[in-house]
Design a protein around this motif. Structure first.
Motif, PDB file in Angstrom:
ATOM      1  N   THR A   1     -10.425  -2.976   8.502  1.00 15.09           N
ATOM      2  CA  THR A   1     -11.550  -3.662   9.009  1.00 15.09           C
ATOM      3  C   THR A   1     -12.530  -2.641   9.320  1.00 15.09           C
ATOM      4  OG1 THR A   1     -10.530  -4.115  10.969  1.00 15.09           O
ATOM      5  CG2 THR A   1     -10.311  -6.053   9.684  1.00 15.09           C
ATOM      6  N   ASP A   2     -12.262  -1.305   9.215  1.00 12.03           N
ATOM      7  CA  ASP A   2     -13.136  -0.557   9.635  1.00 12.03           C
ATOM      8  C   ASP A   2     -13.092   0.627   8.664  1.00 12.03           C
ATOM      9  OD1 ASP A   2     -10.802   0.705  10.430  1.00 12.03           O
ATOM     10  OD2 ASP A   2     -11.151   0.666  12.596  1.00 12.03           O
ATOM     11  N   ASP A   3     -13.937   1.830   8.935  1.00 11.58           N
ATOM     12  CA  ASP A   3     -13.812   2.767   7.932  1.00 11.58           C
ATOM     13  C   ASP A   3     -12.595   3.713   8.143  1.00 11.58           C
ATOM     14  OD1 ASP A   3     -14.643   4.517   5.902  1.00 11.58           O
ATOM     15  OD2 ASP A   3     -16.187   5.631   7.279  1.00 11.58           O
ATOM     16  N   ARG A   4     -11.401   3.531   7.381  1.00 15.60           N
ATOM     17  CA  ARG A   4     -10.249   4.367   7.764  1.00 15.60           C
ATOM     18  C   ARG A   4      -9.899   4.601   6.215  1.00 15.60           C
ATOM     19  NH1 ARG A   4      -6.471   1.682  11.351  1.00 15.60           N
ATOM     20  NH2 ARG A   4      -8.224   0.891  12.414  1.00 15.60           N
ATOM     21  N   PRO A   5      -9.013   5.926   6.247  1.00 11.98           N
ATOM     22  CA  PRO A   5      -8.417   6.022   5.001  1.00 11.98           C
ATOM     23  C   PRO A   5      -7.210   5.225   4.940  1.00 11.98           C
ATOM     24  CG  PRO A   5      -8.039   8.039   6.455  1.00 11.98           C
ATOM     25  CD  PRO A   5      -9.021   7.047   7.180  1.00 11.98           C
ATOM     26  N   LEU A   6      -7.011   4.982   3.936  1.00  8.62           N
ATOM     27  CA  LEU A   6      -5.536   4.042   3.376  1.00  8.62           C
ATOM     28  C   LEU A   6      -5.035   4.844   2.144  1.00  8.62           C
ATOM     29  CD1 LEU A   6      -6.491   0.493   3.755  1.00  8.62           C
ATOM     30  CD2 LEU A   6      -5.361   1.726   5.313  1.00  8.62           C
ATOM     31  N   VAL A   7      -3.618   4.879   2.196  1.00  9.69           N
ATOM     32  CA  VAL A   7      -2.856   5.403   1.172  1.00  9.69           C
ATOM     33  C   VAL A   7      -2.852   4.162   0.019  1.00  9.69           C
ATOM     34  CG1 VAL A   7      -0.663   6.160   0.123  1.00  9.69           C
ATOM     35  CG2 VAL A   7      -1.693   6.896   2.296  1.00  9.69           C
ATOM     36  N   LEU A   8      -3.342   4.626  -1.099  1.00  4.82           N
ATOM     37  CA  LEU A   8      -3.319   3.490  -2.114  1.00  4.82           C
ATOM     38  C   LEU A   8      -2.072   2.681  -2.233  1.00  4.82           C
ATOM     39  CD1 LEU A   8      -5.725   2.958  -4.238  1.00  4.82           C
ATOM     40  CD2 LEU A   8      -4.563   4.248  -5.909  1.00  4.82           C
ATOM     41  N   LEU A   9      -0.865   3.178  -2.543  1.00  3.47           N
ATOM     42  CA  LEU A   9       0.227   2.471  -2.532  1.00  3.47           C
ATOM     43  C   LEU A   9       0.500   1.581  -1.317  1.00  3.47           C
ATOM     44  CD1 LEU A   9       2.792   4.522  -4.952  1.00  3.47           C
ATOM     45  CD2 LEU A   9       1.091   2.465  -5.384  1.00  3.47           C
ATOM     46  N   ASP A  10       0.045   2.047  -0.157  1.00  4.37           N
ATOM     47  CA  ASP A  10       0.271   1.165   1.065  1.00  4.37           C
ATOM     48  C   ASP A  10      -0.634  -0.058   1.339  1.00  4.37           C
ATOM     49  OD1 ASP A  10       2.029   2.946   1.895  1.00  4.37           O
ATOM     50  OD2 ASP A  10       0.830   4.137   3.367  1.00  4.37           O
ATOM     51  N   ARG A  11      -1.789  -0.112   0.491  1.00  5.49           N
ATOM     52  CA  ARG A  11      -2.598  -1.201   0.497  1.00  5.49           C
ATOM     53  C   ARG A  11      -1.872  -2.759   0.316  1.00  5.49           C
ATOM     54  NH1 ARG A  11      -8.279  -0.013   0.791  1.00  5.49           N
ATOM     55  NH2 ARG A  11      -8.406   2.242   0.596  1.00  5.49           N
ATOM     56  N   PRO A  12      -1.093  -2.680  -0.864  1.00  5.16           N
ATOM     57  CA  PRO A  12      -0.459  -3.836  -1.149  1.00  5.16           C
ATOM     58  C   PRO A  12       0.995  -4.138  -0.346  1.00  5.16           C
ATOM     59  CG  PRO A  12      -0.648  -2.768  -3.318  1.00  5.16           C
ATOM     60  CD  PRO A  12      -0.913  -1.798  -2.151  1.00  5.16           C
ATOM     61  N   ARG A  13       1.276  -3.261   0.431  1.00 14.78           N
ATOM     62  CA  ARG A  13       2.736  -3.053   0.803  1.00 14.78           C
ATOM     63  C   ARG A  13       2.850  -4.054   1.975  1.00 14.78           C
ATOM     64  NH1 ARG A  13       6.562   1.243   1.512  1.00 14.78           N
ATOM     65  NH2 ARG A  13       4.992   2.904   0.914  1.00 14.78           N
ATOM     66  N   ASP A  14       1.762  -4.321   2.955  1.00 12.90           N
ATOM     67  CA  ASP A  14       2.155  -5.316   3.567  1.00 12.90           C
ATOM     68  C   ASP A  14       2.125  -6.916   3.272  1.00 12.90           C
ATOM     69  OD1 ASP A  14       2.185  -3.702   6.012  1.00 12.90           O
ATOM     70  OD2 ASP A  14       0.258  -3.925   6.536  1.00 12.90           O
ATOM     71  N   ALA A  15       1.181  -6.957   2.299  1.00 10.57           N
ATOM     72  CA  ALA A  15       1.095  -8.341   1.515  1.00 10.57           C
ATOM     73  C   ALA A  15       2.519  -8.534   0.934  1.00 10.57           C
ATOM     74  CB  ALA A  15       0.145  -8.074   0.226  1.00 10.57           C
ATOM     75  N   THR A  16       3.072  -7.536   0.206  1.00 15.24           N
ATOM     76  CA  THR A  16       4.549  -7.750  -0.112  1.00 15.24           C
ATOM     77  C   THR A  16       5.647  -7.981   0.645  1.00 15.24           C
ATOM     78  OG1 THR A  16       3.836  -6.136  -1.876  1.00 15.24           O
ATOM     79  CG2 THR A  16       6.189  -6.615  -2.037  1.00 15.24           C
ATOM     80  N   ARG A  17       5.512  -7.548   1.664  1.00 16.66           N
ATOM     81  CA  ARG A  17       6.388  -7.453   2.905  1.00 16.66           C
ATOM     82  C   ARG A  17       6.323  -8.839   3.742  1.00 16.66           C
ATOM     83  NH1 ARG A  17       5.496  -2.339   6.510  1.00 16.66           N
ATOM     84  NH2 ARG A  17       6.702  -1.113   5.069  1.00 16.66           N
ATOM     85  N   MET A  18       5.365  -9.192   3.842  1.00 18.45           N
ATOM     86  CA  MET A  18       5.099 -10.748   4.377  1.00 18.45           C
ATOM     87  C   MET A  18       5.103 -11.924   3.401  1.00 18.45           C
ATOM     88  SD  MET A  18       0.949 -11.124   5.126  1.00 18.45           S
ATOM     89  CE  MET A  18       0.644  -9.370   5.858  1.00 18.45           C
ATOM     90  N   GLY A  19       5.251 -11.517   2.174  1.00 16.98           N
ATOM     91  CA  GLY A  19       5.344 -12.445   1.224  1.00 16.98           C
ATOM     92  C   GLY A  19       3.991 -13.212   0.886  1.00 16.98           C
ATOM     93  N   ALA A  20       2.763 -12.419   1.062  1.00 18.70           N
ATOM     94  CA  ALA A  20       1.388 -12.962   0.819  1.00 18.70           C
ATOM     95  C   ALA A  20       1.411 -13.904  -0.440  1.00 18.70           C
ATOM     96  CB  ALA A  20       0.346 -12.179   1.184  1.00 18.70           C
ATOM     97  N   ASP A  21       0.441 -14.704  -0.644  1.00 24.05           N
ATOM     98  CA  ASP A  21       0.486 -15.795  -1.901  1.00 24.05           C
ATOM     99  C   ASP A  21      -0.465 -14.966  -2.772  1.00 24.05           C
ATOM    100  OD1 ASP A  21       1.632 -18.523  -1.020  1.00 24.05           O
ATOM    101  OD2 ASP A  21       0.516 -17.701   0.674  1.00 24.05           O
ATOM    102  N   ALA A  22      -1.536 -14.073  -2.123  1.00 24.68           N
ATOM    103  CA  ALA A  22      -2.148 -13.438  -3.567  1.00 24.68           C
ATOM    104  C   ALA A  22      -2.874 -12.108  -2.751  1.00 24.68           C
ATOM    105  CB  ALA A  22      -3.509 -14.317  -3.962  1.00 24.68           C
ATOM    106  N   PHE A  23      -3.307 -11.327  -3.429  1.00 22.02           N
ATOM    107  CA  PHE A  23      -3.696  -9.921  -3.232  1.00 22.02           C
ATOM    108  C   PHE A  23      -4.965  -9.679  -4.007  1.00 22.02           C
ATOM    109  CE2 PHE A  23      -4.526  -5.502  -3.696  1.00 22.02           C
ATOM    110  CZ  PHE A  23      -4.199  -4.724  -2.422  1.00 22.02           C
ATOM    111  N   VAL A  24      -6.086  -9.380  -3.110  1.00 21.20           N
ATOM    112  CA  VAL A  24      -7.331  -9.521  -3.929  1.00 21.20           C
ATOM    113  C   VAL A  24      -8.149  -8.150  -3.287  1.00 21.20           C
ATOM    114  CG1 VAL A  24      -9.675 -10.344  -4.700  1.00 21.20           C
ATOM    115  CG2 VAL A  24      -7.647 -11.847  -4.398  1.00 21.20           C
TER     116      VAL A  24
END
Ligand SMILES: [Zn+2]
Length: 310
Positions: A178-201
């Motif tokens: 939600t701010d200007d910070r670096p994120l590791v590419l492969l980490d971006r969908p990690r939480d979505a996968t962990r929490m069982g999100a319905d979609a990732f955009v």
């Protein structure tokens, strides 16, 4: 090396200072000059200036350092563009070129192979959508507009608007930043996968290849990796196409090997909203009403996907 007077009026946004381009023979350059400038000359050729003062043009470059002369309003800036050396073809001991096998793209290592069931029958309040504003941080700025506005900023502004639009429909939304910070590419969908999100955009703004004239490409497109993501991408693409009709062309759903979408478990796609490398594209991303219209279209696409029977 950049020489400029105290009242420098010529700014160059791309290529960024110190950036080295992969080997190209021609590259685009964009930048800005004061409103009303009509005498901009780049590498000896007159360049059209847009009403905002933004401009973009193609320049010829060669391996190594290239000094590009940019002048307007009695001011001249010598801008250095660095280009990598042309890679030499690799040969085997008999002098035959070595054929490099095509790269295999692996799925996200932590994603299961089994797709989550389609959310048909679920209400938005029972669902979580992960919205990923592309790029972020000091080094990963993404594309750059003529006035030096970074793609990472455009992505965040639009993503926050998408969050609002999804929440208005009753969805739970998680943002990867939600701010200007670096994120590791492969980490971006990690939480979505962990929490069982319905979609990732993932939300992005586009730039052409360096050697492509940005004035010749402008469209919106949604990228998918597998069939699971394709259905989500198609729904978003359809509503975005409608929202941007008569504004920019809709290239529909395209296939890409983006790391963040290689998810067999969670429907994932990447939205390339618009190109920001031209003055017109830059002006469009500053338009708040337009941004809200695009965000609402993305949210509507996700909602249509939820309600669609497979
Ligand atoms: Zn991007």
């Amino acid at each position: 090396m950049t020489t400029c007077t105290l009242l420098a009026s010529i700014s160059i946004a791309f290529p960024r200072p110190g950036q080295t381009l992969p080997f190209v023979e021609k590259t685009y350059v964009n930048g800005a000059v004061p409103h009303g400038t009509t005498n901009l000359v780049v590498q000896g050729r007159p360049v059209e200036v847009y009403k905002t003062g933004g401009w973009v043009t193609m320049v010829d470059v060669s391996e190594g350092e290239n000094e590009i002369e940019v002048s307007a309003n009695g001011e001249t800036t010598n801008y250095v563009i660095r280009v990598e050396h042309k890679p030499k073809p690799r040969l085997d001991k008999d002098g035959n070129p070595i054929v490099v096998p095509e790269k295999k793209y692996e799925k996200l290592p932590y994603a299961k192979d089994e797709a989550r069931p389609h959310p048909f029958g679920k209400s938005p309040s029972e669902m979580t959508i992960v919205v990923d504003p592309g790029h972020g941080g000091e080094k990963d700025t993404g594309a750059v507009s003529p006035h030096g506005f970074f793609e990472k900023e455009a992505n965040l502004l639009l993503s926050l608007e998408v969050k609002k639009a999804l929440e208005a429909l009753g969805y739970n939304v998680v943002m990867t930043r939600t701010d200007d910070r670096p994120l590791v590419l492969l980490d971006r969908p990690r939480d979505a996968t962990r929490m069982g999100a319905d979609a990732f955009v993932s939300i992005h703004h586009n730039a052409p290849m360096f050697s492509t004239d940005p004035r010749t490409v402008r469209y919106t497109a949604v990228y998918k990796w597998n069939d699971l993501g394709a259905r989500l991408a198609a729904a978003i693409s359809a509503s975005m196409g409608k929202a941007l009709e008569g504004d920019i062309p809709n290239n529909g759903v395209m296939h890409a090997n983006f790391a963040v979408t290689r998810n067999p478990e969670i429907p994932s796609c990447l939205v390339e909203t618009d190109f920001i490398t031209t003055p017109e594209g830059e002006l469009a991303i500053w338009n708040h009403a337009r941004r809200r219209r695009i965000a609402e279209a993305i949210a509507e696409g996700i909602d249509n996907w939820r309600r669609s029977k497979e």
